[in-house]
Write an enzyme that holds these catalytic residues in place. Structure first.
Site, mmCIF file in Angstrom:
data_model
loop_
_atom_site.group_PDB
_atom_site.id
_atom_site.type_symbol
_atom_site.label_atom_id
_atom_site.label_comp_id
_atom_site.label_asym_id
_atom_site.label_seq_id
_atom_site.Cartn_x
_atom_site.Cartn_y
_atom_site.Cartn_z
ATOM 1 N N LEU A 101 44.136 0.875 -27.423
ATOM 2 C CA LEU A 101 42.794 1.204 -26.807
ATOM 3 C C LEU A 101 42.337 0.061 -26.043
ATOM 4 O O LEU A 101 42.657 -0.907 -26.422
ATOM 5 C CB LEU A 101 42.379 1.370 -28.630
ATOM 6 C CG LEU A 101 42.320 3.042 -29.028
ATOM 7 C CD1 LEU A 101 41.756 2.751 -30.983
ATOM 8 C CD2 LEU A 101 42.083 4.040 -29.013
ATOM 9 N N ASP A 102 41.654 0.766 -25.673
ATOM 10 C CA ASP A 102 40.858 -0.264 -24.933
ATOM 11 C C ASP A 102 40.100 -1.697 -25.392
ATOM 12 O O ASP A 102 39.448 -0.986 -26.267
ATOM 13 C CB ASP A 102 39.791 0.091 -23.356
ATOM 14 C CG ASP A 102 40.606 0.665 -22.659
ATOM 15 O OD1 ASP A 102 41.580 0.750 -22.552
ATOM 16 O OD2 ASP A 102 39.749 1.835 -22.254
ATOM 17 N N TYR A 103 39.673 -2.635 -25.601
ATOM 18 C CA TYR A 103 38.741 -3.652 -24.821
ATOM 19 C C TYR A 103 38.263 -3.333 -26.317
ATOM 20 O O TYR A 103 37.728 -3.317 -27.285
ATOM 21 C CB TYR A 103 39.446 -4.878 -24.525
ATOM 22 C CG TYR A 103 38.040 -5.874 -25.007
ATOM 23 C CD1 TYR A 103 38.485 -6.863 -25.815
ATOM 24 C CD2 TYR A 103 37.042 -6.142 -24.249
ATOM 25 C CE1 TYR A 103 38.627 -7.555 -26.679
ATOM 26 C CE2 TYR A 103 36.125 -7.849 -25.108
ATOM 27 C CZ TYR A 103 36.581 -8.468 -25.805
ATOM 28 O OH TYR A 103 36.149 -9.179 -25.999
#
Ligand code: URA
Length: 243
Positions: A101-103
């Site tokens: 998952l993105d930051y």
């Protein structure tokens, strides 16, 4: 006792199919003896080597983390930022996230030390549905949402059909909340899909991975998956493959 190819795949050396090739090529030894038979079963006491390198064997473990925003989906970060494995300070097994998952994205993240399980779930052909809730800029029309549903052209190819549902729109703020379900796992895919229809994502949360939800967890909390959940996830992804 487990089949040799499964043990090799679980240790993260290769896929099960590749492990079968390694065995057939005589590159695998058990207690110092080359084993070429695919059905061979080994126990946790057997010493398995691939290309002369001992397998690091750990008891497979499976966790669900409610990933908060502001955390990297990795086991380490050269810039010293918080990583998802920081939420498991006491765990002795070396787990890693299944996909990313993105930051800035929060939500369901599975972690394991079982390479075979991770590979199965991450393979796009296995089609595990992921449910996201996106807050986006603008108020997408039906036509724009239909574009997402049929597939949008991104720089790495057209996306597979997605399911979308408009949850709400705020006219004053010019924002909308949309549920989108995809089964691919390309880098920043949901954000790029909404960029492609001119409605950039402001906030993104993964609410569901297959049938696994965030139920009962708050950001930063985790729980072990039950053996039944692990079995069911594996079975679901394998069933999709056979379709
Ligand atoms: N799609 C994105 O754009 N970001 C994520 O973190 C997951 C899916």
């Amino acid at each position: 006792m487990e089949r040799l190819q499964k043990v090799i795949a679980q240790a993260g050396v290769s896929s099960r199919r590749k492990a079968e090739e390694l065995i057939a090529q005589g590159r695998v030894t058990v207690n110092g003896k080359v084993i070429k038979e695919l059905g061979t079963k080994v126990s946790s006491n057997d010493k398995v080597e691939v290309n002369g390198i001992p397998l690091e064997r750990e008891q497979p473990v499976y966790y669900l983390l409610y990933k908060p925003t502001g955390v990297i989906s990795s086991v380490s970060d050269d810039k010293g930022r918080k990583v998802v494995t920081d939420f498991f300070p006491l765990l002795k097994e070396r787990i890693y996230p299944i996909g990313r998952l993105d930051y800035d994205t929060s939500g369901v993240l599975l972690l394991t030390n079982d390479g075979d399980f991770a590979n199965t779930l991450m393979h796009p052909k296995h089609e595990v549905d992921k449910v996201y809730i996106a807050k986006v800029k603008g108020m997408p029309t039906r036509e724009q949402l239909r574009l997402l549903a049929t597939g949008v052209k991104l720089e790495d190819g057209i996306t597979a059909p997605a399911k979308t549902k408009l949850i709400s729109s705020d006219k004053k703020k010019n924002t909308s909340i949309i549920q989108i379900i995809i089964h691919e796992g390309r880098n920043r895919q949901v954000r790029r899909m909404f960029d492609a229809i001119g409605c950039p994502v402001i906030k993104l949360k993964r609410e569901q991975y297959g049938f696994i939800t965030l139920h009962g967890l708050t950001p930063g909390e985790s729980r072990e998956l039950s053996p039944h959940e692990v079995k069911q996830l594996r079975a679901q992804s394998q069933a999709k493959t056979r379709k």
